[in-house]
Design an enzyme around this catalytic site. Structure first.
Site, PDB file in Angstrom:
ATOM      1  N   ASP A 346      -5.639   8.258 -10.616  1.00 27.06           N
ATOM      2  CA  ASP A 346      -4.444   8.775  -9.955  1.00 27.06           C
ATOM      3  C   ASP A 346      -4.225  10.214 -10.434  1.00 27.06           C
ATOM      4  OD1 ASP A 346      -2.088   8.941  -8.453  1.00 27.06           O
ATOM      5  OD2 ASP A 346      -1.468   6.917  -8.987  1.00 27.06           O
ATOM      6  N   GLU A 552       8.041   7.026  -6.216  1.00 25.43           N
ATOM      7  CA  GLU A 552       7.617   6.732  -7.580  1.00 25.43           C
ATOM      8  C   GLU A 552       8.809   6.598  -8.532  1.00 25.43           C
ATOM      9  OE1 GLU A 552       3.931   8.537  -8.853  1.00 25.43           O
ATOM     10  OE2 GLU A 552       3.530   9.255  -6.821  1.00 25.43           O
TER      11      GLU A 552
END
Length: 696
Positions: A346, A552
């Site tokens: 990521d 997020e």
């Protein structure tokens, strides 16, 4: 000594056109000598051309060669520096043609909101990607780059793209075929901008709605998530019958022009949806049995369907960072599940192996690569990464076998995608971006995702569907006229946007206005007071409230309440007039205290750009059909609470969803496909004739 006329060439020959010219022992004339000389020069030139052609022929450039032969041939030609360059992914902000060429960079991405221009067109994107690709192709070996982008609910970074409902809504449809068609459309729109790789789908199983990424999850139930991995077949295409399964596959040509499929990326491996208290990037405390039975099944399905890449999660499993978890990434994912594509980190994922992030970067590089990560989303600090990894390989801290495994996987995906044969994009697909056919599909997805939670104060007095013709109606709430709010996070920018000016679409208010009868007066007030509502004699009200956009960690919430003044709007409106409340949110939120005030309640999730999908169902052109893919709690104190738990006591259980009939169905008999019954029509016609005759 032989006579002089035998001193010259005894025989002269030419291989040109397969002919041999032989001269007798007599001295040749000058013309013949020149002819022989020309033939000999021709032979030399021909041999030179053949030698050059043989020198230029390399197996990895020959599409007729078997895939493994091409990969092995290229791998043997690569230096250590070129191999490590292929393992690097950088953001477009730092990418230049010179950097692509000099460092053999393997991949470039656009992070959330990273665009070539404000409101960039499809052509702007194509030109940018092609410019960087030219840099890659000018490197010593000419290995093409692979450009990646988040396309988690349509091509969501791009102005004018179709924005589909987020996954939480698609899970409520229970329609894998619909999701596959969304994959088809998304792939076309992404390819329209010259991009061949998407970081989607997210196949997390969200077990706690307090998690800020819960809307990226299709469901709390792994079975629904498994079904929805069919989106991979839409994004990548389905391998032909008889071909090998469980290997990366990207297919498809669009008519005679561009490729119309993209490489997909299943994310985030593994257990990201099970963290303690739903805290993003936190620790998932769970035994191996439950990890395999809840969070792993969708990965096995994705691999079987040919997913090309898998992204590792920021989170930890029982205290071990997934970016450093060799057991799960290498031994289980690659060796047990036989995943053949490449594993990607990521964004700054290896940096976060340490706390604070980047505090011991050389250790992070070592731990991440040895865990089995093949491509690292750096995305800016590429020189430091390259230097550290090069040092470790040269000093045998990381083996060359590990590097070769990573690069072989990356090359396999690039060859499979056809990048070596078709590295450049053109403008042939630019009209696919945001085209009406895709918007119609998104509208269909919206109406199928809506979940009707309440319809009337009692079962005998339903409010929905609403009549299109009324004297005056009220539309209220923070989310009724805000395209950014109804799209949610990961839209145009990482955290989404506020307002109606950042992309093209239809707000819920606009959809209502265009749906009702022209004689119906639509009054909009974002936050009306009670006196205003009582004094206007509205036939009914539509209240649209919910959450602000987020992504997020920003979306992590301990209270799960709607944004102000949402609760005041519900009180002020619903106390005075019949109301339907529409919740725009990425997850269930607190609503139980207001249920007695509300006549009808709809969970609309994050529907995207096509607000007409909501009015299609509110006003009865289509019936409600969605079912909760998540448990709707009474109080946050109950969380985490998922179907099957011993303390399960929800406000609305998993799978709940009321249904309605279309207005057409309600106003006709039960004839075939909702058409009026032919026998009744015939009887009415005869009765009318009889009545007319009698009156005469």
């Amino acid at each position: 000594m032989a006579p002089r006329n035998h001193v010259g060439v005894e025989r002269a020959f030419s291989m040109v056109s397969g002919n041999i010219t032989v001269f007798s022992g007599r001295a040749p004339c000058r013309a013949e000598m020149w002819r022989v000389l020309v033939q000999l020069v021709g032979i030399v030139v021909l041999w030179w051309c053949i030698a050059v052609a043989e020198a230029e022929y390399v197996k990895y450039k020959d599409p007729k060669q078997p895939l493994n032969v091409r990969i092995s041939d290229l791998l043997t030609r690569m230096t250590l520096e070129e191999k490590i360059g292929q393992m690097v992914q950088i953001d477009r902000i730092v990418a230049t043609t010179e950097i692509m060429k000099n460092y053999s960079i393997g991949s470039v991405l656009s992070g959330g909101g990273s665009t070539p221009l404000p409101e960039a067109s499809a052509a702007d994107w194509v030109n940018m990607v092609n410019m960087l690709q030219k840099g890659s192709l000018s490197s010593r070996l000419g290995i093409p780059l692979i450009y990646g982008i988040d396309a988690v609910h349509g091509h969501n970074n791009v102005y004018n793209a179709t924005i589909f409902p987020h996954n939480v809504g698609l899970g409520a449809t229970r329609d894998a075929e619909l999701v596959r068609r969304i994959g088809d459309a998304t792939a076309l729109e992404v390819r329209a901008t010259g991009i061949p790789y998407v970081f989607a789908p997210c196949i997390a199983v969200c077990r706690d709605p307090r998690w800020g990424r819960c809307y990226e999850s299709y469901s709390e139930d792994h079975k629904i998530v498994e079904e929805m991995t069919d989106i991979i077949l839409g994004l990548q295409g389905e391998a032909p019958n008889g071909s090998r399964k469980a290997v990366p596959y990207v297919g498809g040509k669009y008519e005679l022009y561009e490729w119309n499929k993209v490489a997909a990326c299943a994310k985030h491996f593994v257990g990201d949806g099970g963290t303690t208290r739903g805290i993003n990037e936190n620790n998932t405390v769970i035994d191996m049995h439950n990890l395999l039975s809840i969070h792993m099944p969708a990965y096995a399905d994705s691999i079987f369907k040919g997913v090309s890449t898998i992204m590792v999660s920021y989170s930890s499993w029982n205290g071990i960072k997934m970016h450093a978890n060799q057991y799960l990434v290498t031994r289980f994912l690659k060796e047990t599940l036989k995943f053949k594509g490449f594993v990607i980190s990521d964004w700054e994922g290896i940096d976060r192996i340490t706390s604070p992030p980047h505090s011991n970067y050389s250790y992070s590089v070592q731990a991440g690569i040895q865990a089995g990560i093949d491509m690292v989303m750096v995305p800016f600090n590429y020189i430091e990464f390259i230097d550290d990894l090069t040092y470790m390989v040269k000093h045998k801290i990381i083996s060359m076998e590990r590097i070769d495994d990573a690069v072989r996987r990356i090359l396999l995906v690039k060859f499979t995608m056809g990048l070596f044969e078709n590295p450049m994009s053109d403008l042939s697909l630019v009209n696919e971006l945001g085209k009406q056919e895709h918007r119609d599909l998104a509208r269909e997805a919206v109406r199928k995702s809506l979940v009707l939670l309440k319809n009337g104060k009692n079962a005998n007095d339903p409010l929905l569907p609403l009549p299109k013709k009324a004297s005056k109606i009220l539309v209220a709430g923070t989310h009724a006229d805000n395209l950014g709010y109804q799209c949610g996070g990961w839209t145009i920018t990482w955290q989404g946007f506020n307002g109606n000016n950042y992309t093209r679409g239809t707000t819920i208010l606009s959809a209502i206005t265009s749906t009702v009868n022209p004689s119906t007066k639509v009054v909009y007030r974002e936050n009306p007071d009670g006196d205003f509502v009582r004094s206007n004699n509205f036939a009914f009200a539509i209240v649209v409230v919910g959450e602000y956009p987020y992504a997020e960690t920003v979306g992590d919430s301990v209270n799960l309440t709607m944004v102000d003044p949402g609760t005041d709007v519900i009180r002020n409106v619903c106390k005075s007039v019949k109301c339907v409340v529409v919740i725009i949110s990425g997850r269930p939120i607190v609503i139980e205290p207001y249920m007695n005030l509300i006549d009808a309640l709809v969970a609309a999730w994050l529907p995207g750009t096509e607000g007409q999908g909501l009015t299609d169902v509110l006003f009865g052109d289509y019936g409600f059909s969605g079912k909760l893919s998540r448990t709707w709690f009474k109080s946050v104190d109950q969380l985490p609470m998922n179907v099957g738990d011993s303390h399960y006591d929800p406000l609305f259980p998993f799978g709940f969803g009321l249904t309605t009939e279309t207005v057409m169905a309600r106003t006709t008999s039960s004839g075939v496909e909702g058409r009026p019954n032919i026998f009744i029509i015939t009887a009415l016609a005869f009765f009318s004739l009889y009545l007319g005759t009698t009156l005469d």
